[in-house]
Design an enzyme around this catalytic site. Structure first.
Site, mmCIF file in Angstrom:
data_model
loop_
_atom_site.group_PDB
_atom_site.id
_atom_site.type_symbol
_atom_site.label_atom_id
_atom_site.label_comp_id
_atom_site.label_asym_id
_atom_site.label_seq_id
_atom_site.Cartn_x
_atom_site.Cartn_y
_atom_site.Cartn_z
ATOM 1 N N VAL A 74 26.516 49.593 88.100
ATOM 2 C CA VAL A 74 26.122 50.648 87.165
ATOM 3 C C VAL A 74 24.881 51.335 87.735
ATOM 4 O O VAL A 74 23.846 50.698 87.941
ATOM 5 C CB VAL A 74 25.828 50.090 85.762
ATOM 6 N N GLU A 166 27.904 54.199 84.969
ATOM 7 C CA GLU A 166 26.661 54.964 85.055
ATOM 8 C C GLU A 166 25.898 54.925 83.736
ATOM 9 O O GLU A 166 26.437 54.535 82.708
ATOM 10 C CB GLU A 166 26.957 56.412 85.438
ATOM 11 N N GLY A 308 30.493 54.962 78.291
ATOM 12 C CA GLY A 308 29.944 54.911 79.636
ATOM 13 C C GLY A 308 29.601 53.477 80.011
ATOM 14 O O GLY A 308 30.225 52.531 79.541
ATOM 15 N N GLU A 309 28.614 53.323 80.898
ATOM 16 C CA GLU A 309 28.136 52.013 81.358
ATOM 17 C C GLU A 309 29.137 51.289 82.254
ATOM 18 O O GLU A 309 28.878 50.184 82.703
ATOM 19 C CB GLU A 309 27.807 51.080 80.177
ATOM 20 N N GLY A 310 30.321 51.860 82.478
ATOM 21 C CA GLY A 310 31.383 51.114 83.147
ATOM 22 C C GLY A 310 32.224 50.308 82.184
ATOM 23 O O GLY A 310 33.067 49.501 82.607
#
Length: 341
Positions: A74, A166, A308-310
Protein backbone atom coordinates in the site's frame (compact mmCIF):
# COMPACT_ATOMS: atom_id res chain seq x y z
CA UNK A 1 13.17 -14.53 -11.93
CA UNK A 2 15.91 -12.27 -10.64
CA UNK A 3 16.82 -10.80 -7.26
CA UNK A 4 18.25 -7.68 -8.93
CA UNK A 5 15.81 -4.77 -8.43
CA UNK A 6 14.41 -3.34 -11.62
CA UNK A 7 15.30 0.33 -12.16
CA UNK A 8 13.88 2.71 -14.76
CA UNK A 9 16.29 5.44 -15.85
CA UNK A 10 13.97 7.53 -18.06
CA UNK A 11 10.20 7.66 -18.53
CA UNK A 12 10.70 7.52 -22.29
CA UNK A 13 12.20 4.04 -21.88
CA UNK A 14 8.71 2.70 -21.15
CA UNK A 15 7.95 3.09 -24.84
CA UNK A 16 10.51 0.48 -25.87
CA UNK A 17 10.83 -1.67 -22.75
CA UNK A 18 7.56 -3.46 -23.50
CA UNK A 19 9.27 -5.40 -26.29
CA UNK A 20 11.51 -7.18 -23.76
CA UNK A 21 8.96 -8.12 -21.10
CA UNK A 22 8.57 -11.73 -19.93
CA UNK A 23 5.62 -13.35 -21.71
CA UNK A 24 2.74 -15.56 -20.72
CA UNK A 25 3.71 -19.25 -20.86
CA UNK A 26 1.16 -20.72 -23.25
CA UNK A 27 2.44 -24.27 -22.77
CA UNK A 28 1.98 -24.15 -18.99
CA UNK A 29 -1.43 -22.54 -19.43
CA UNK A 30 -2.53 -25.26 -21.83
CA UNK A 31 -1.36 -27.96 -19.41
CA UNK A 32 -3.37 -26.28 -16.65
CA UNK A 33 -6.40 -26.07 -18.92
CA UNK A 34 -6.07 -29.78 -19.74
CA UNK A 35 -5.94 -30.56 -16.03
CA UNK A 36 -9.04 -28.48 -15.42
CA UNK A 37 -10.85 -30.46 -18.08
CA UNK A 38 -9.82 -33.75 -16.48
CA UNK A 39 -10.98 -32.88 -12.95
CA UNK A 40 -14.07 -34.50 -11.47
CA UNK A 41 -16.52 -31.84 -12.63
CA UNK A 42 -18.13 -30.80 -15.90
CA UNK A 43 -15.62 -28.72 -17.93
CA UNK A 44 -16.10 -25.04 -17.27
CA UNK A 45 -18.39 -25.62 -14.28
CA UNK A 46 -16.14 -23.68 -11.91
CA UNK A 47 -16.38 -20.64 -14.14
CA UNK A 48 -13.84 -17.94 -13.49
CA UNK A 49 -12.04 -20.06 -10.90
CA UNK A 50 -10.80 -22.11 -13.85
CA UNK A 51 -9.75 -19.00 -15.76
CA UNK A 52 -7.84 -17.70 -12.74
CA UNK A 53 -5.98 -21.01 -12.37
CA UNK A 54 -4.96 -20.96 -16.04
CA UNK A 55 -3.91 -17.30 -15.70
CA UNK A 56 -1.69 -18.19 -12.74
CA UNK A 57 -0.20 -21.16 -14.60
CA UNK A 58 0.79 -18.97 -17.52
CA UNK A 59 2.72 -16.59 -15.28
CA UNK A 60 4.14 -19.14 -12.84
CA UNK A 61 5.18 -21.34 -15.75
CA UNK A 62 3.86 -24.57 -14.26
CA UNK A 63 0.69 -26.65 -14.24
CA UNK A 64 0.82 -27.04 -10.45
CA UNK A 65 0.34 -23.70 -8.76
CA UNK A 66 1.16 -22.16 -5.40
CA UNK A 67 0.80 -19.04 -3.31
CA UNK A 68 3.41 -19.53 -0.63
CA UNK A 69 3.83 -15.79 -0.25
CA UNK A 70 1.29 -13.12 -1.13
CA UNK A 71 2.75 -9.63 -0.79
CA UNK A 72 0.44 -6.65 -0.27
CA UNK A 73 1.87 -3.19 -0.90
CA UNK A 74 0.00 0.00 0.00
CA UNK A 75 1.58 3.26 -1.19
CA UNK A 76 0.55 6.59 0.35
CA UNK A 77 1.01 10.12 -0.97
CA UNK A 78 -0.39 13.65 -0.74
CA UNK A 79 -1.54 15.87 -3.59
CA UNK A 80 -1.21 19.56 -4.37
CA UNK A 81 -4.56 19.61 -6.16
CA UNK A 82 -6.17 19.64 -2.72
CA UNK A 83 -5.57 23.41 -2.83
CA UNK A 84 -8.56 23.49 -5.21
CA UNK A 85 -10.98 22.28 -2.52
CA UNK A 86 -11.50 18.84 -4.07
CA UNK A 87 -11.20 16.90 -0.80
CA UNK A 88 -13.75 16.79 2.05
CA UNK A 89 -11.08 15.67 4.53
CA UNK A 90 -7.77 17.41 5.37
CA UNK A 91 -4.51 15.99 4.07
CA UNK A 92 -3.40 15.17 7.60
CA UNK A 93 -5.71 12.16 7.32
CA UNK A 94 -3.24 10.45 4.97
CA UNK A 95 -0.54 10.25 7.64
CA UNK A 96 -3.12 9.35 10.29
CA UNK A 97 -4.37 6.44 8.19
CA UNK A 98 -0.81 5.27 7.52
CA UNK A 99 -0.33 5.16 11.29
CA UNK A 100 -3.55 3.15 11.54
CA UNK A 101 -2.27 0.68 8.93
CA UNK A 102 1.00 0.34 10.82
CA UNK A 103 -0.89 -0.26 14.07
CA UNK A 104 -3.03 -2.97 12.44
CA UNK A 105 -6.34 -1.15 12.82
CA UNK A 106 -7.51 -0.69 9.23
CA UNK A 107 -9.66 -2.84 6.99
CA UNK A 108 -6.66 -3.81 4.88
CA UNK A 109 -4.93 -5.27 7.95
CA UNK A 110 -7.88 -7.53 8.68
CA UNK A 111 -8.34 -8.61 5.05
CA UNK A 112 -4.65 -9.37 4.60
CA UNK A 113 -4.69 -11.40 7.79
CA UNK A 114 -7.83 -13.28 6.79
CA UNK A 115 -6.58 -14.07 3.28
CA UNK A 116 -2.92 -14.72 4.00
CA UNK A 117 -1.06 -11.68 2.69
CA UNK A 118 2.01 -9.95 4.14
CA UNK A 119 1.26 -6.21 4.28
CA UNK A 120 3.79 -3.43 3.81
CA UNK A 121 2.77 0.25 3.90
CA UNK A 122 5.06 2.75 2.20
CA UNK A 123 4.57 6.45 2.92
CA UNK A 124 5.95 8.62 0.13
CA UNK A 125 7.07 12.05 1.35
CA UNK A 126 3.72 12.85 2.95
CA UNK A 127 5.03 16.13 4.34
CA UNK A 128 5.58 17.41 0.77
CA UNK A 129 2.46 17.23 -1.43
CA UNK A 130 2.94 17.03 -5.17
CA UNK A 131 2.47 20.11 -7.33
CA UNK A 132 -1.04 21.36 -8.06
CA UNK A 133 -1.91 19.86 -11.44
CA UNK A 134 -4.10 22.86 -12.30
CA UNK A 135 -1.10 25.21 -12.27
CA UNK A 136 1.82 22.94 -13.21
CA UNK A 137 3.06 19.35 -13.16
CA UNK A 138 2.52 17.14 -10.14
CA UNK A 139 6.08 15.81 -10.44
CA UNK A 140 9.04 16.49 -12.67
CA UNK A 141 10.62 13.50 -14.38
CA UNK A 142 13.34 13.02 -11.78
CA UNK A 143 10.85 12.98 -8.89
CA UNK A 144 8.53 10.65 -10.78
CA UNK A 145 11.38 8.23 -11.50
CA UNK A 146 12.44 8.28 -7.86
CA UNK A 147 9.07 7.07 -6.58
CA UNK A 148 8.58 4.77 -9.60
CA UNK A 149 11.78 2.99 -8.62
CA UNK A 150 10.82 2.96 -4.93
CA UNK A 151 7.68 1.10 -5.92
CA UNK A 152 9.70 -1.31 -8.04
CA UNK A 153 12.20 -1.94 -5.22
CA UNK A 154 9.38 -2.79 -2.80
CA UNK A 155 8.38 -5.90 -4.76
CA UNK A 156 9.69 -9.16 -3.33
CA UNK A 157 10.96 -11.15 -6.34
CA UNK A 158 10.09 -14.35 -4.48
CA UNK A 159 6.42 -13.47 -3.96
CA UNK A 160 3.86 -15.62 -5.78
CA UNK A 161 1.34 -12.80 -6.13
CA UNK A 162 1.45 -9.07 -5.42
CA UNK A 163 -1.55 -7.07 -4.19
CA UNK A 164 -1.46 -3.32 -4.79
CA UNK A 165 -3.34 -0.56 -3.00
CA UNK A 166 -3.05 3.11 -2.09
CA UNK A 167 -3.94 5.85 0.36
CA UNK A 168 -3.95 9.57 -0.30
CA UNK A 169 -6.42 12.38 0.36
CA UNK A 170 -7.27 13.91 -3.02
CA UNK A 171 -6.25 10.93 -5.11
CA UNK A 172 -9.71 10.19 -6.52
CA UNK A 173 -9.32 13.51 -8.36
CA UNK A 174 -5.91 12.40 -9.59
CA UNK A 175 -7.32 9.06 -10.74
CA UNK A 176 -10.10 10.73 -12.71
CA UNK A 177 -7.59 13.12 -14.28
CA UNK A 178 -5.33 10.25 -15.39
CA UNK A 179 -8.24 8.23 -16.76
CA UNK A 180 -9.62 11.20 -18.69
CA UNK A 181 -6.18 12.09 -20.05
CA UNK A 182 -5.40 8.57 -21.23
CA UNK A 183 -8.81 7.45 -22.50
CA UNK A 184 -10.61 10.73 -23.24
CA UNK A 185 -14.31 11.39 -22.83
CA UNK A 186 -16.16 13.88 -20.68
CA UNK A 187 -14.47 14.61 -17.36
CA UNK A 188 -17.77 14.32 -15.48
CA UNK A 189 -18.02 10.67 -16.57
CA UNK A 190 -14.81 9.85 -14.69
CA UNK A 191 -15.50 11.82 -11.50
CA UNK A 192 -17.14 10.39 -8.38
CA UNK A 193 -17.58 11.27 -4.72
CA UNK A 194 -14.33 9.69 -3.50
CA UNK A 195 -14.36 9.89 0.29
CA UNK A 196 -17.71 11.70 0.32
CA UNK A 197 -17.74 14.85 -1.84
CA UNK A 198 -21.14 16.52 -2.15
CA UNK A 199 -22.52 18.18 -5.29
CA UNK A 200 -20.40 21.29 -4.83
CA UNK A 201 -17.35 19.17 -4.17
CA UNK A 202 -17.95 17.18 -7.36
CA UNK A 203 -18.23 20.42 -9.33
CA UNK A 204 -14.88 21.57 -7.92
CA UNK A 205 -13.28 18.24 -8.87
CA UNK A 206 -14.60 18.44 -12.42
CA UNK A 207 -13.46 22.04 -12.83
CA UNK A 208 -10.01 21.29 -11.43
CA UNK A 209 -9.51 18.32 -13.76
CA UNK A 210 -10.69 20.29 -16.78
CA UNK A 211 -8.16 23.04 -15.98
CA UNK A 212 -5.42 20.44 -15.48
CA UNK A 213 -6.15 18.69 -18.76
CA UNK A 214 -6.13 21.99 -20.61
CA UNK A 215 -2.82 22.99 -19.02
CA UNK A 216 -1.19 19.66 -19.93
CA UNK A 217 -2.90 19.15 -23.30
CA UNK A 218 0.46 19.03 -25.07
CA UNK A 219 1.13 15.66 -23.39
CA UNK A 220 -1.83 13.94 -25.08
CA UNK A 221 -0.75 10.50 -26.28
CA UNK A 222 2.31 10.40 -24.00
CA UNK A 223 1.12 8.30 -21.06
CA UNK A 224 4.43 8.25 -19.13
CA UNK A 225 4.61 12.05 -19.24
CA UNK A 226 0.96 12.23 -18.19
CA UNK A 227 1.76 10.02 -15.20
CA UNK A 228 4.33 12.57 -14.00
CA UNK A 229 2.30 15.68 -14.81
CA UNK A 230 -1.12 14.51 -13.60
CA UNK A 231 -0.38 11.64 -11.23
CA UNK A 232 1.17 11.47 -7.80
CA UNK A 233 3.81 9.62 -5.86
CA UNK A 234 1.61 6.64 -5.03
CA UNK A 235 0.49 6.39 -8.67
CA UNK A 236 4.08 6.32 -9.92
CA UNK A 237 5.05 3.80 -7.23
CA UNK A 238 2.16 1.53 -8.24
CA UNK A 239 3.41 1.62 -11.83
CA UNK A 240 6.90 0.74 -10.67
CA UNK A 241 5.60 -2.18 -8.65
CA UNK A 242 3.52 -3.45 -11.57
CA UNK A 243 6.55 -3.40 -13.85
CA UNK A 244 8.90 -4.99 -11.32
CA UNK A 245 6.38 -7.77 -10.75
CA UNK A 246 6.20 -8.36 -14.49
CA UNK A 247 9.99 -8.61 -14.72
CA UNK A 248 9.84 -11.30 -12.02
CA UNK A 249 6.82 -13.03 -13.66
CA UNK A 250 4.66 -12.36 -10.59
CA UNK A 251 0.90 -12.00 -11.14
CA UNK A 252 -0.63 -8.81 -9.73
CA UNK A 253 -4.03 -8.07 -8.19
CA UNK A 254 -4.92 -4.40 -8.61
CA UNK A 255 -7.38 -2.73 -6.27
CA UNK A 256 -10.09 -0.24 -7.21
CA UNK A 257 -10.46 2.91 -9.29
CA UNK A 258 -7.42 4.79 -8.02
CA UNK A 259 -5.04 1.84 -8.27
CA UNK A 260 -6.38 0.82 -11.68
CA UNK A 261 -6.13 4.38 -13.00
CA UNK A 262 -2.50 4.50 -11.90
CA UNK A 263 -1.72 1.29 -13.76
CA UNK A 264 -3.59 2.66 -16.78
CA UNK A 265 -0.59 4.90 -17.40
CA UNK A 266 1.33 1.74 -18.29
CA UNK A 267 -1.55 0.43 -20.39
CA UNK A 268 -1.64 3.74 -22.25
CA UNK A 269 1.99 3.17 -23.17
CA UNK A 270 1.48 -0.46 -24.23
CA UNK A 271 -1.51 -2.66 -23.27
CA UNK A 272 0.81 -5.63 -22.76
CA UNK A 273 2.19 -4.00 -19.62
CA UNK A 274 -0.90 -5.17 -17.72
CA UNK A 275 -1.14 -8.71 -19.14
CA UNK A 276 -0.02 -10.17 -15.78
CA UNK A 277 -2.61 -8.13 -13.84
CA UNK A 278 -6.16 -8.82 -12.74
CA UNK A 279 -8.41 -6.29 -11.04
CA UNK A 280 -9.59 -7.51 -7.66
CA UNK A 281 -12.94 -5.76 -7.63
CA UNK A 282 -15.05 -3.12 -9.34
CA UNK A 283 -15.34 -0.05 -7.15
CA UNK A 284 -18.57 1.77 -6.46
CA UNK A 285 -16.70 4.87 -7.68
CA UNK A 286 -18.55 5.45 -10.99
CA UNK A 287 -15.50 5.87 -13.21
CA UNK A 288 -14.18 2.41 -12.41
CA UNK A 289 -16.56 0.41 -14.60
CA UNK A 290 -15.80 2.74 -17.48
CA UNK A 291 -12.09 2.28 -16.85
CA UNK A 292 -12.35 -1.51 -16.68
CA UNK A 293 -14.15 -1.49 -20.03
CA UNK A 294 -11.34 0.60 -21.52
CA UNK A 295 -8.74 -1.83 -20.15
CA UNK A 296 -10.67 -4.95 -21.19
CA UNK A 297 -10.62 -6.19 -17.59
CA UNK A 298 -13.30 -8.20 -15.78
CA UNK A 299 -13.06 -7.72 -12.01
CA UNK A 300 -12.86 -10.72 -9.72
CA UNK A 301 -15.48 -9.31 -7.33
CA UNK A 302 -18.33 -6.80 -7.34
CA UNK A 303 -19.01 -6.05 -3.66
CA UNK A 304 -20.00 -2.37 -3.83
CA UNK A 305 -16.73 -1.40 -2.11
CA UNK A 306 -14.96 1.95 -2.49
CA UNK A 307 -12.54 2.04 0.43
CA UNK A 308 -9.20 1.77 -1.33
CA UNK A 309 -6.22 0.60 0.77
CA UNK A 310 -5.97 -2.52 -1.42
CA UNK A 311 -9.05 -3.89 0.38
CA UNK A 312 -10.84 -5.25 -2.70
CA UNK A 313 -7.67 -6.86 -4.03
CA UNK A 314 -6.97 -8.48 -0.65
CA UNK A 315 -10.49 -9.88 -0.60
CA UNK A 316 -10.02 -11.20 -4.14
CA UNK A 317 -6.89 -13.03 -2.95
CA UNK A 318 -9.22 -15.42 -1.11
CA UNK A 319 -10.94 -16.21 -4.42
CA UNK A 320 -7.56 -16.74 -6.08
CA UNK A 321 -6.48 -19.10 -3.32
CA UNK A 322 -9.75 -21.02 -3.75
CA UNK A 323 -9.11 -21.31 -7.49
CA UNK A 324 -5.69 -22.82 -6.85
CA UNK A 325 -7.00 -25.14 -4.14
CA UNK A 326 -9.53 -26.62 -6.53
CA UNK A 327 -6.98 -26.83 -9.34
CA UNK A 328 -4.37 -28.61 -7.23
CA UNK A 329 -6.50 -30.60 -4.82
CA UNK A 330 -9.40 -31.98 -6.82
CA UNK A 331 -9.20 -35.53 -8.09
CA UNK A 332 -9.40 -36.29 -11.78
CA UNK A 333 -12.25 -38.51 -12.99
CA UNK A 334 -9.83 -41.43 -13.16
CA UNK A 335 -8.42 -40.82 -9.68
CA UNK A 336 -11.92 -40.53 -8.22
CA UNK A 337 -13.22 -43.60 -10.02
CA UNK A 338 -15.99 -41.56 -11.61
CA UNK A 339 -17.25 -42.60 -15.04
CA UNK A 340 -17.61 -40.16 -17.90
CA UNK A 341 -14.35 -38.20 -17.56
Amino acid sequence: MTDVPFTLSALADLGTLARDLPRFDDRAAEAARARQNSLSKPPGSLGRLEELAVFMAGWQGTERLKIARAQALVFAGNHGVCAQGVNPFPQEVTAQMVANFEAGGAAINQLCRANGADLQVIALDLETPTGDITTGPALDEAACLTVFNRGAAAVDPHADVVILGEMGIGNSTIAAALAAAIFGGEVRDWVGPGTGSDGEGLARKIAAIERALARHADLRGNAPAQLAALGGREQAAICGAVLAARMARIPVLLDGFICTAAAAALYGTDPDYLAHCRVGHVSAEPGHRRLLDALGQTPVLDFDMRLGEGSGAALALGILRSALACHNGMATFGEAGVSGG
